[in-house]
Design an enzyme around this catalytic site. Structure first.
Site, short mmCIF file in Angstrom:
data_model
loop_
_atom_site.label_atom_id
_atom_site.label_comp_id
_atom_site.label_asym_id
_atom_site.label_seq_id
_atom_site.Cartn_x
_atom_site.Cartn_y
_atom_site.Cartn_z
N ASN A 1 95.47 44.18 -2.15
CA ASN A 1 94.50 44.75 -3.09
C ASN A 1 94.67 44.20 -4.51
OD1 ASN A 1 94.44 46.44 -0.68
ND2 ASN A 1 93.02 47.68 -1.90
N PHE B 1 85.89 31.09 -3.57
CA PHE B 1 85.86 32.55 -3.70
C PHE B 1 84.51 33.14 -3.32
CE2 PHE B 1 89.01 31.28 -6.89
CZ PHE B 1 90.05 32.14 -6.61
N ARG C 1 97.91 51.20 0.31
CA ARG C 1 97.57 49.80 0.04
C ARG C 1 98.67 49.14 -0.80
NH1 ARG C 1 94.60 50.91 3.39
NH2 ARG C 1 92.33 50.75 3.53
N TYR D 1 85.73 38.23 -10.27
CA TYR D 1 86.98 38.84 -10.78
C TYR D 1 88.19 37.93 -10.56
CZ TYR D 1 90.81 42.33 -10.72
OH TYR D 1 91.98 43.01 -10.90
N TYR E 1 83.32 42.75 7.03
CA TYR E 1 83.84 41.89 5.96
C TYR E 1 85.04 41.09 6.46
CZ TYR E 1 86.64 40.74 1.88
OH TYR E 1 87.42 40.07 0.97
N1 UFG Z 1 89.26 54.89 -2.20
C1 UFG Z 1 89.09 56.22 -2.45
N2 UFG Z 1 88.14 56.59 -3.33
C2 UFG Z 1 87.33 55.69 -3.98
C3 UFG Z 1 87.52 54.32 -3.71
C4 UFG Z 1 88.50 53.94 -2.80
O1 UFG Z 1 89.77 57.07 -1.89
O2 UFG Z 1 86.47 56.12 -4.75
C5 UFG Z 1 90.30 54.48 -1.25
C6 UFG Z 1 89.77 53.66 -0.10
O3 UFG Z 1 89.28 54.48 0.93
C7 UFG Z 1 91.02 52.87 0.28
C8 UFG Z 1 91.75 52.68 -1.07
O4 UFG Z 1 91.22 53.66 -1.93
O5 UFG Z 1 91.82 53.62 1.12
C9 UFG Z 1 91.51 51.32 -1.68
O6 UFG Z 1 90.12 51.09 -1.67
P1 UFG Z 1 89.45 49.86 -2.42
O7 UFG Z 1 87.98 49.98 -2.21
O8 UFG Z 1 89.95 49.77 -3.82
O9 UFG Z 1 90.03 48.59 -1.67
P2 UFG Z 1 90.02 48.25 -0.10
O10 UFG Z 1 91.41 48.46 0.39
O11 UFG Z 1 88.94 48.92 0.62
O12 UFG Z 1 89.60 46.73 -0.11
C10 UFG Z 1 90.21 45.80 -0.96
C11 UFG Z 1 89.21 44.71 -1.25
C12 UFG Z 1 88.90 43.98 0.01
C13 UFG Z 1 90.15 43.54 0.71
C14 UFG Z 1 91.09 44.69 0.92
C15 UFG Z 1 92.36 44.21 1.51
O13 UFG Z 1 88.02 45.24 -1.78
O14 UFG Z 1 88.14 42.84 -0.32
O15 UFG Z 1 91.34 45.29 -0.34
O16 UFG Z 1 93.30 45.23 1.54
F1 UFG Z 1 89.85 43.05 1.94
#
Ligand code: UFG
Length: 331
Positions: free
Chosen positions: A171, A74, A222, A11, A142
Site C-alpha cells: 500500500n 504506471f 495492510r 501519484y 484489478y
Molecule cells: N478502508 C476502509 N475505509 C475506507 C477506505 C479503505 O476501511 O474508507 C480499508 C479497506 O477496506 C482496506 C484498507 O482500508 O482494508 C486499505 O484500503 P485502500 O483502499 O487504501 O487500499 P487497498 O488495500 O484496497 O488497495 C491498495 C491499492 C491497490 C493495491 C493494493 C495492494 O489501491 O492498487 O493496495 O495492497 F493493489
C-alpha cells in the site's frame, strides 16, 4: 536517450519522475490526465505529452522522436472497488493499453520495461509474509488485470527479447519530503488520505469496511510503504535492466502489517484530531491480510526503504494535505 514514463502525472508516477530527474535521466511523460495531474509535472525539466497509451501510433512516434531506451509503466486504472463493478474498463485500459504499449515498444526496438504491479495479484495468500513464489489468485478484477499484464510481458520477452521487472507493491502512502507532490485522487478511496480528510474537517467520520475479518481486531491488515521508497525502487529496477539484469518480479513493502483501526489511531496521534470511525460492511474484493516479504528486492536490487515508521509515513502525507487541502486544485 530517454526514459518514457506512462502515467507519470499520477501519484506514484510523479514521485518516480522526480527520482529519475534527481538521478540525471532525461524523462518523457505520457499521461491521458484522467486521474493524473499536470501540476505534478515540472514541465521545465520533463517533456510531457497528453496521450492515451491505447494510441499506439502516437506512442511509437514519441518513442522514436525521443530515442526512448526504456519504459516505466504506471498508466492504469487502479481501484479495487471500481474494478469489481466495471471489469471491462480494467481489461480495456490495463490489459489492452499494455498490449498497445508493448507493441509500440517492439516496433521501436525499446528493450526494457519496469512495470507497476501490485500485491493484489496474490489474492488471499496462504503464507505470510508474502514471497514472490506465493501462488497468484487475485480476488478482484484489478489484480487479475495486473497479473495478465505481467504475463503479457513474459511472452513479449520471448518474442522480441525485451526484459521487464514487475514491482508488486503493497500500500503506497505518504508524500515527497520537500512537499512538492502528494496524493490526490478524485474520488478518493484510499484509507490514509480519507482519514486525513476527516482530520481536516472535510469529512465527518471514516468508514471502516468490515470488522469481522480473521485478524487481531477484525479489520483488514495492510503493509504501508512510502511513495518515495517506491520511486527509488523503480530507479533501481531500471538500472538492473540497463546493466543487463534478467527479467524478474519483486515485492515492495516494509514487512509490517497495520490494521485499519491501527492506521486510524496512528493518524489521531499525528494530527491531534479525534477522527471518529464508523463500522460498516465489508468492501467487495478486499483480502484480509497483505504483508510483504521484500527481502528479494533488498538483496538483488539493493533497495533499502528509508521510511519504516508508520507515524512518519502518515506525517509526510499530513504535511502535504495540510498545505494542499484541495489537492492540486489549490494551484
Ligand atoms: N478502508 C476502509 N475505509 C475506507 C477506505 C479503505 O476501511 O474508507 C480499508 C479497506 O477496506 C482496506 C484498507 O482500508 O482494508 C486499505 O484500503 P485502500 O483502499 O487504501 O487500499 P487497498 O488495500 O484496497 O488497495 C491498495 C491499492 C491497490 C493495491 C493494493 C495492494 O489501491 O492498487 O493496495 O495492497 F493493489
Amino acid at each position: 536517450m530517454s526514459i518514457l514514463v506512462t502515467g507519470g502525472a499520477g501519484y506514484i508516477g510523479s514521485h518516480t519522475v522526480q527520482a529519475l530527474l534527481d538521478g540525471g535521466y532525461n524523462v518523457v511523460v505520457v499521461d491521458n490526465l484522467t486521474t493524473g495531474h499536470i501540476e505534478s509535472i515540472n514541465q521545465a525539466q520533463v517533456k510531457f505529452y497528453s496521450c492515451d497509451i491505447r494510441d499506439k501510433e502516437m506512442l511509437s512516434r514519441i518513442m522514436r522522436e525521443h530515442s526512448v531506451e526504456s519504459v516505466i509503466h504506471f498508466a492504469a486504472s487502479s481501484l479495487v472497488g471500481e474494478s469489481m463493478k466495471d471489469p471491462a474498463k480494467y481489461y480495456d485500459n490495463n490489459v489492452y493499453g499494455t498490449q498497445c504499449l508493448l507493441e509500440a515498444m517492439s516496433s521501436q526496438n525499446v528493450k526494457h520495461i519496469v512495470f507497476s504491479s501490485t500485491a493484489a495479484t496474490y489474492g488471499n495468500p496462504k503464507q505470510l509474509p508474502i514471497l514472490e513464489t506465493e501462488p497468484t489468485m487475485p480476488t478482484n478484477t484489478y489484480g487479475e488485470t495486473k497479473l495478465t499484464m505481467e504475463r503479457m510481458m513474459r511472452w513479449f520477452e520471448q518474442a522480441y527479447g525485451m526484459t521487464y521487472v514487475a514491482l508488486r507493491y503493497f500500500n503506497a502512502a505518504g508524500a515527497s519530503e520537500n512537499g512538492a507532490i502528494g496524493e490526490d485522487h478524485t474520488p478518493e478511496t484510499h484509507l490514509i488520505p480519507l482519514v486525513l480528510q476527516v482530520a481536516l474537517n472535510q469529512r465527518e467520520h471514516i468508514s471502516v469496511f468490515g470488522d469481522d475479518y480473521d485478524t487481531s481486531d477484525g479489520t483488514c491488515i495492510r503493509d504501508y510503504i512510502h511513495v518515495s521508497d517506491l520511486a527509488d525502487a523503480h530507479v533501481k529496477a531500471l538500472q538492473h535492466l540497463q546493466d543487463g539484469g534478467t527479467s524478474d518480479v519483486f515485492n515492495l513493502g516494509n514487512g509490517n502489517g497495520y490494521s485499519v483501526l491501527e492506521i486510524i489511531e496512528a493518524a489521531r496521534v499525528v494530527t491531534g484530531h479525534s477522527i471518529p470511525a464508523r463500522m460498516e460492511a465489508r468492501r467487495e474484493g478486499d483480502p484480509a491480510i497483505l504483508i510483504a516479504d521484500a527481502s528479494k528486492a533488498r538483496e538483488q536490487l539493493k533497495w533499502v526503504p528509508q521510511w519504516t515508521d508508520i507515524q512518519q509515513i502518515i506525517s509526510s502525507a499530513w504535511k502535504w494535505h495540510q498545505a494542499n487541502p484541495k489537492g492540486y486544485a489549490n494551484e
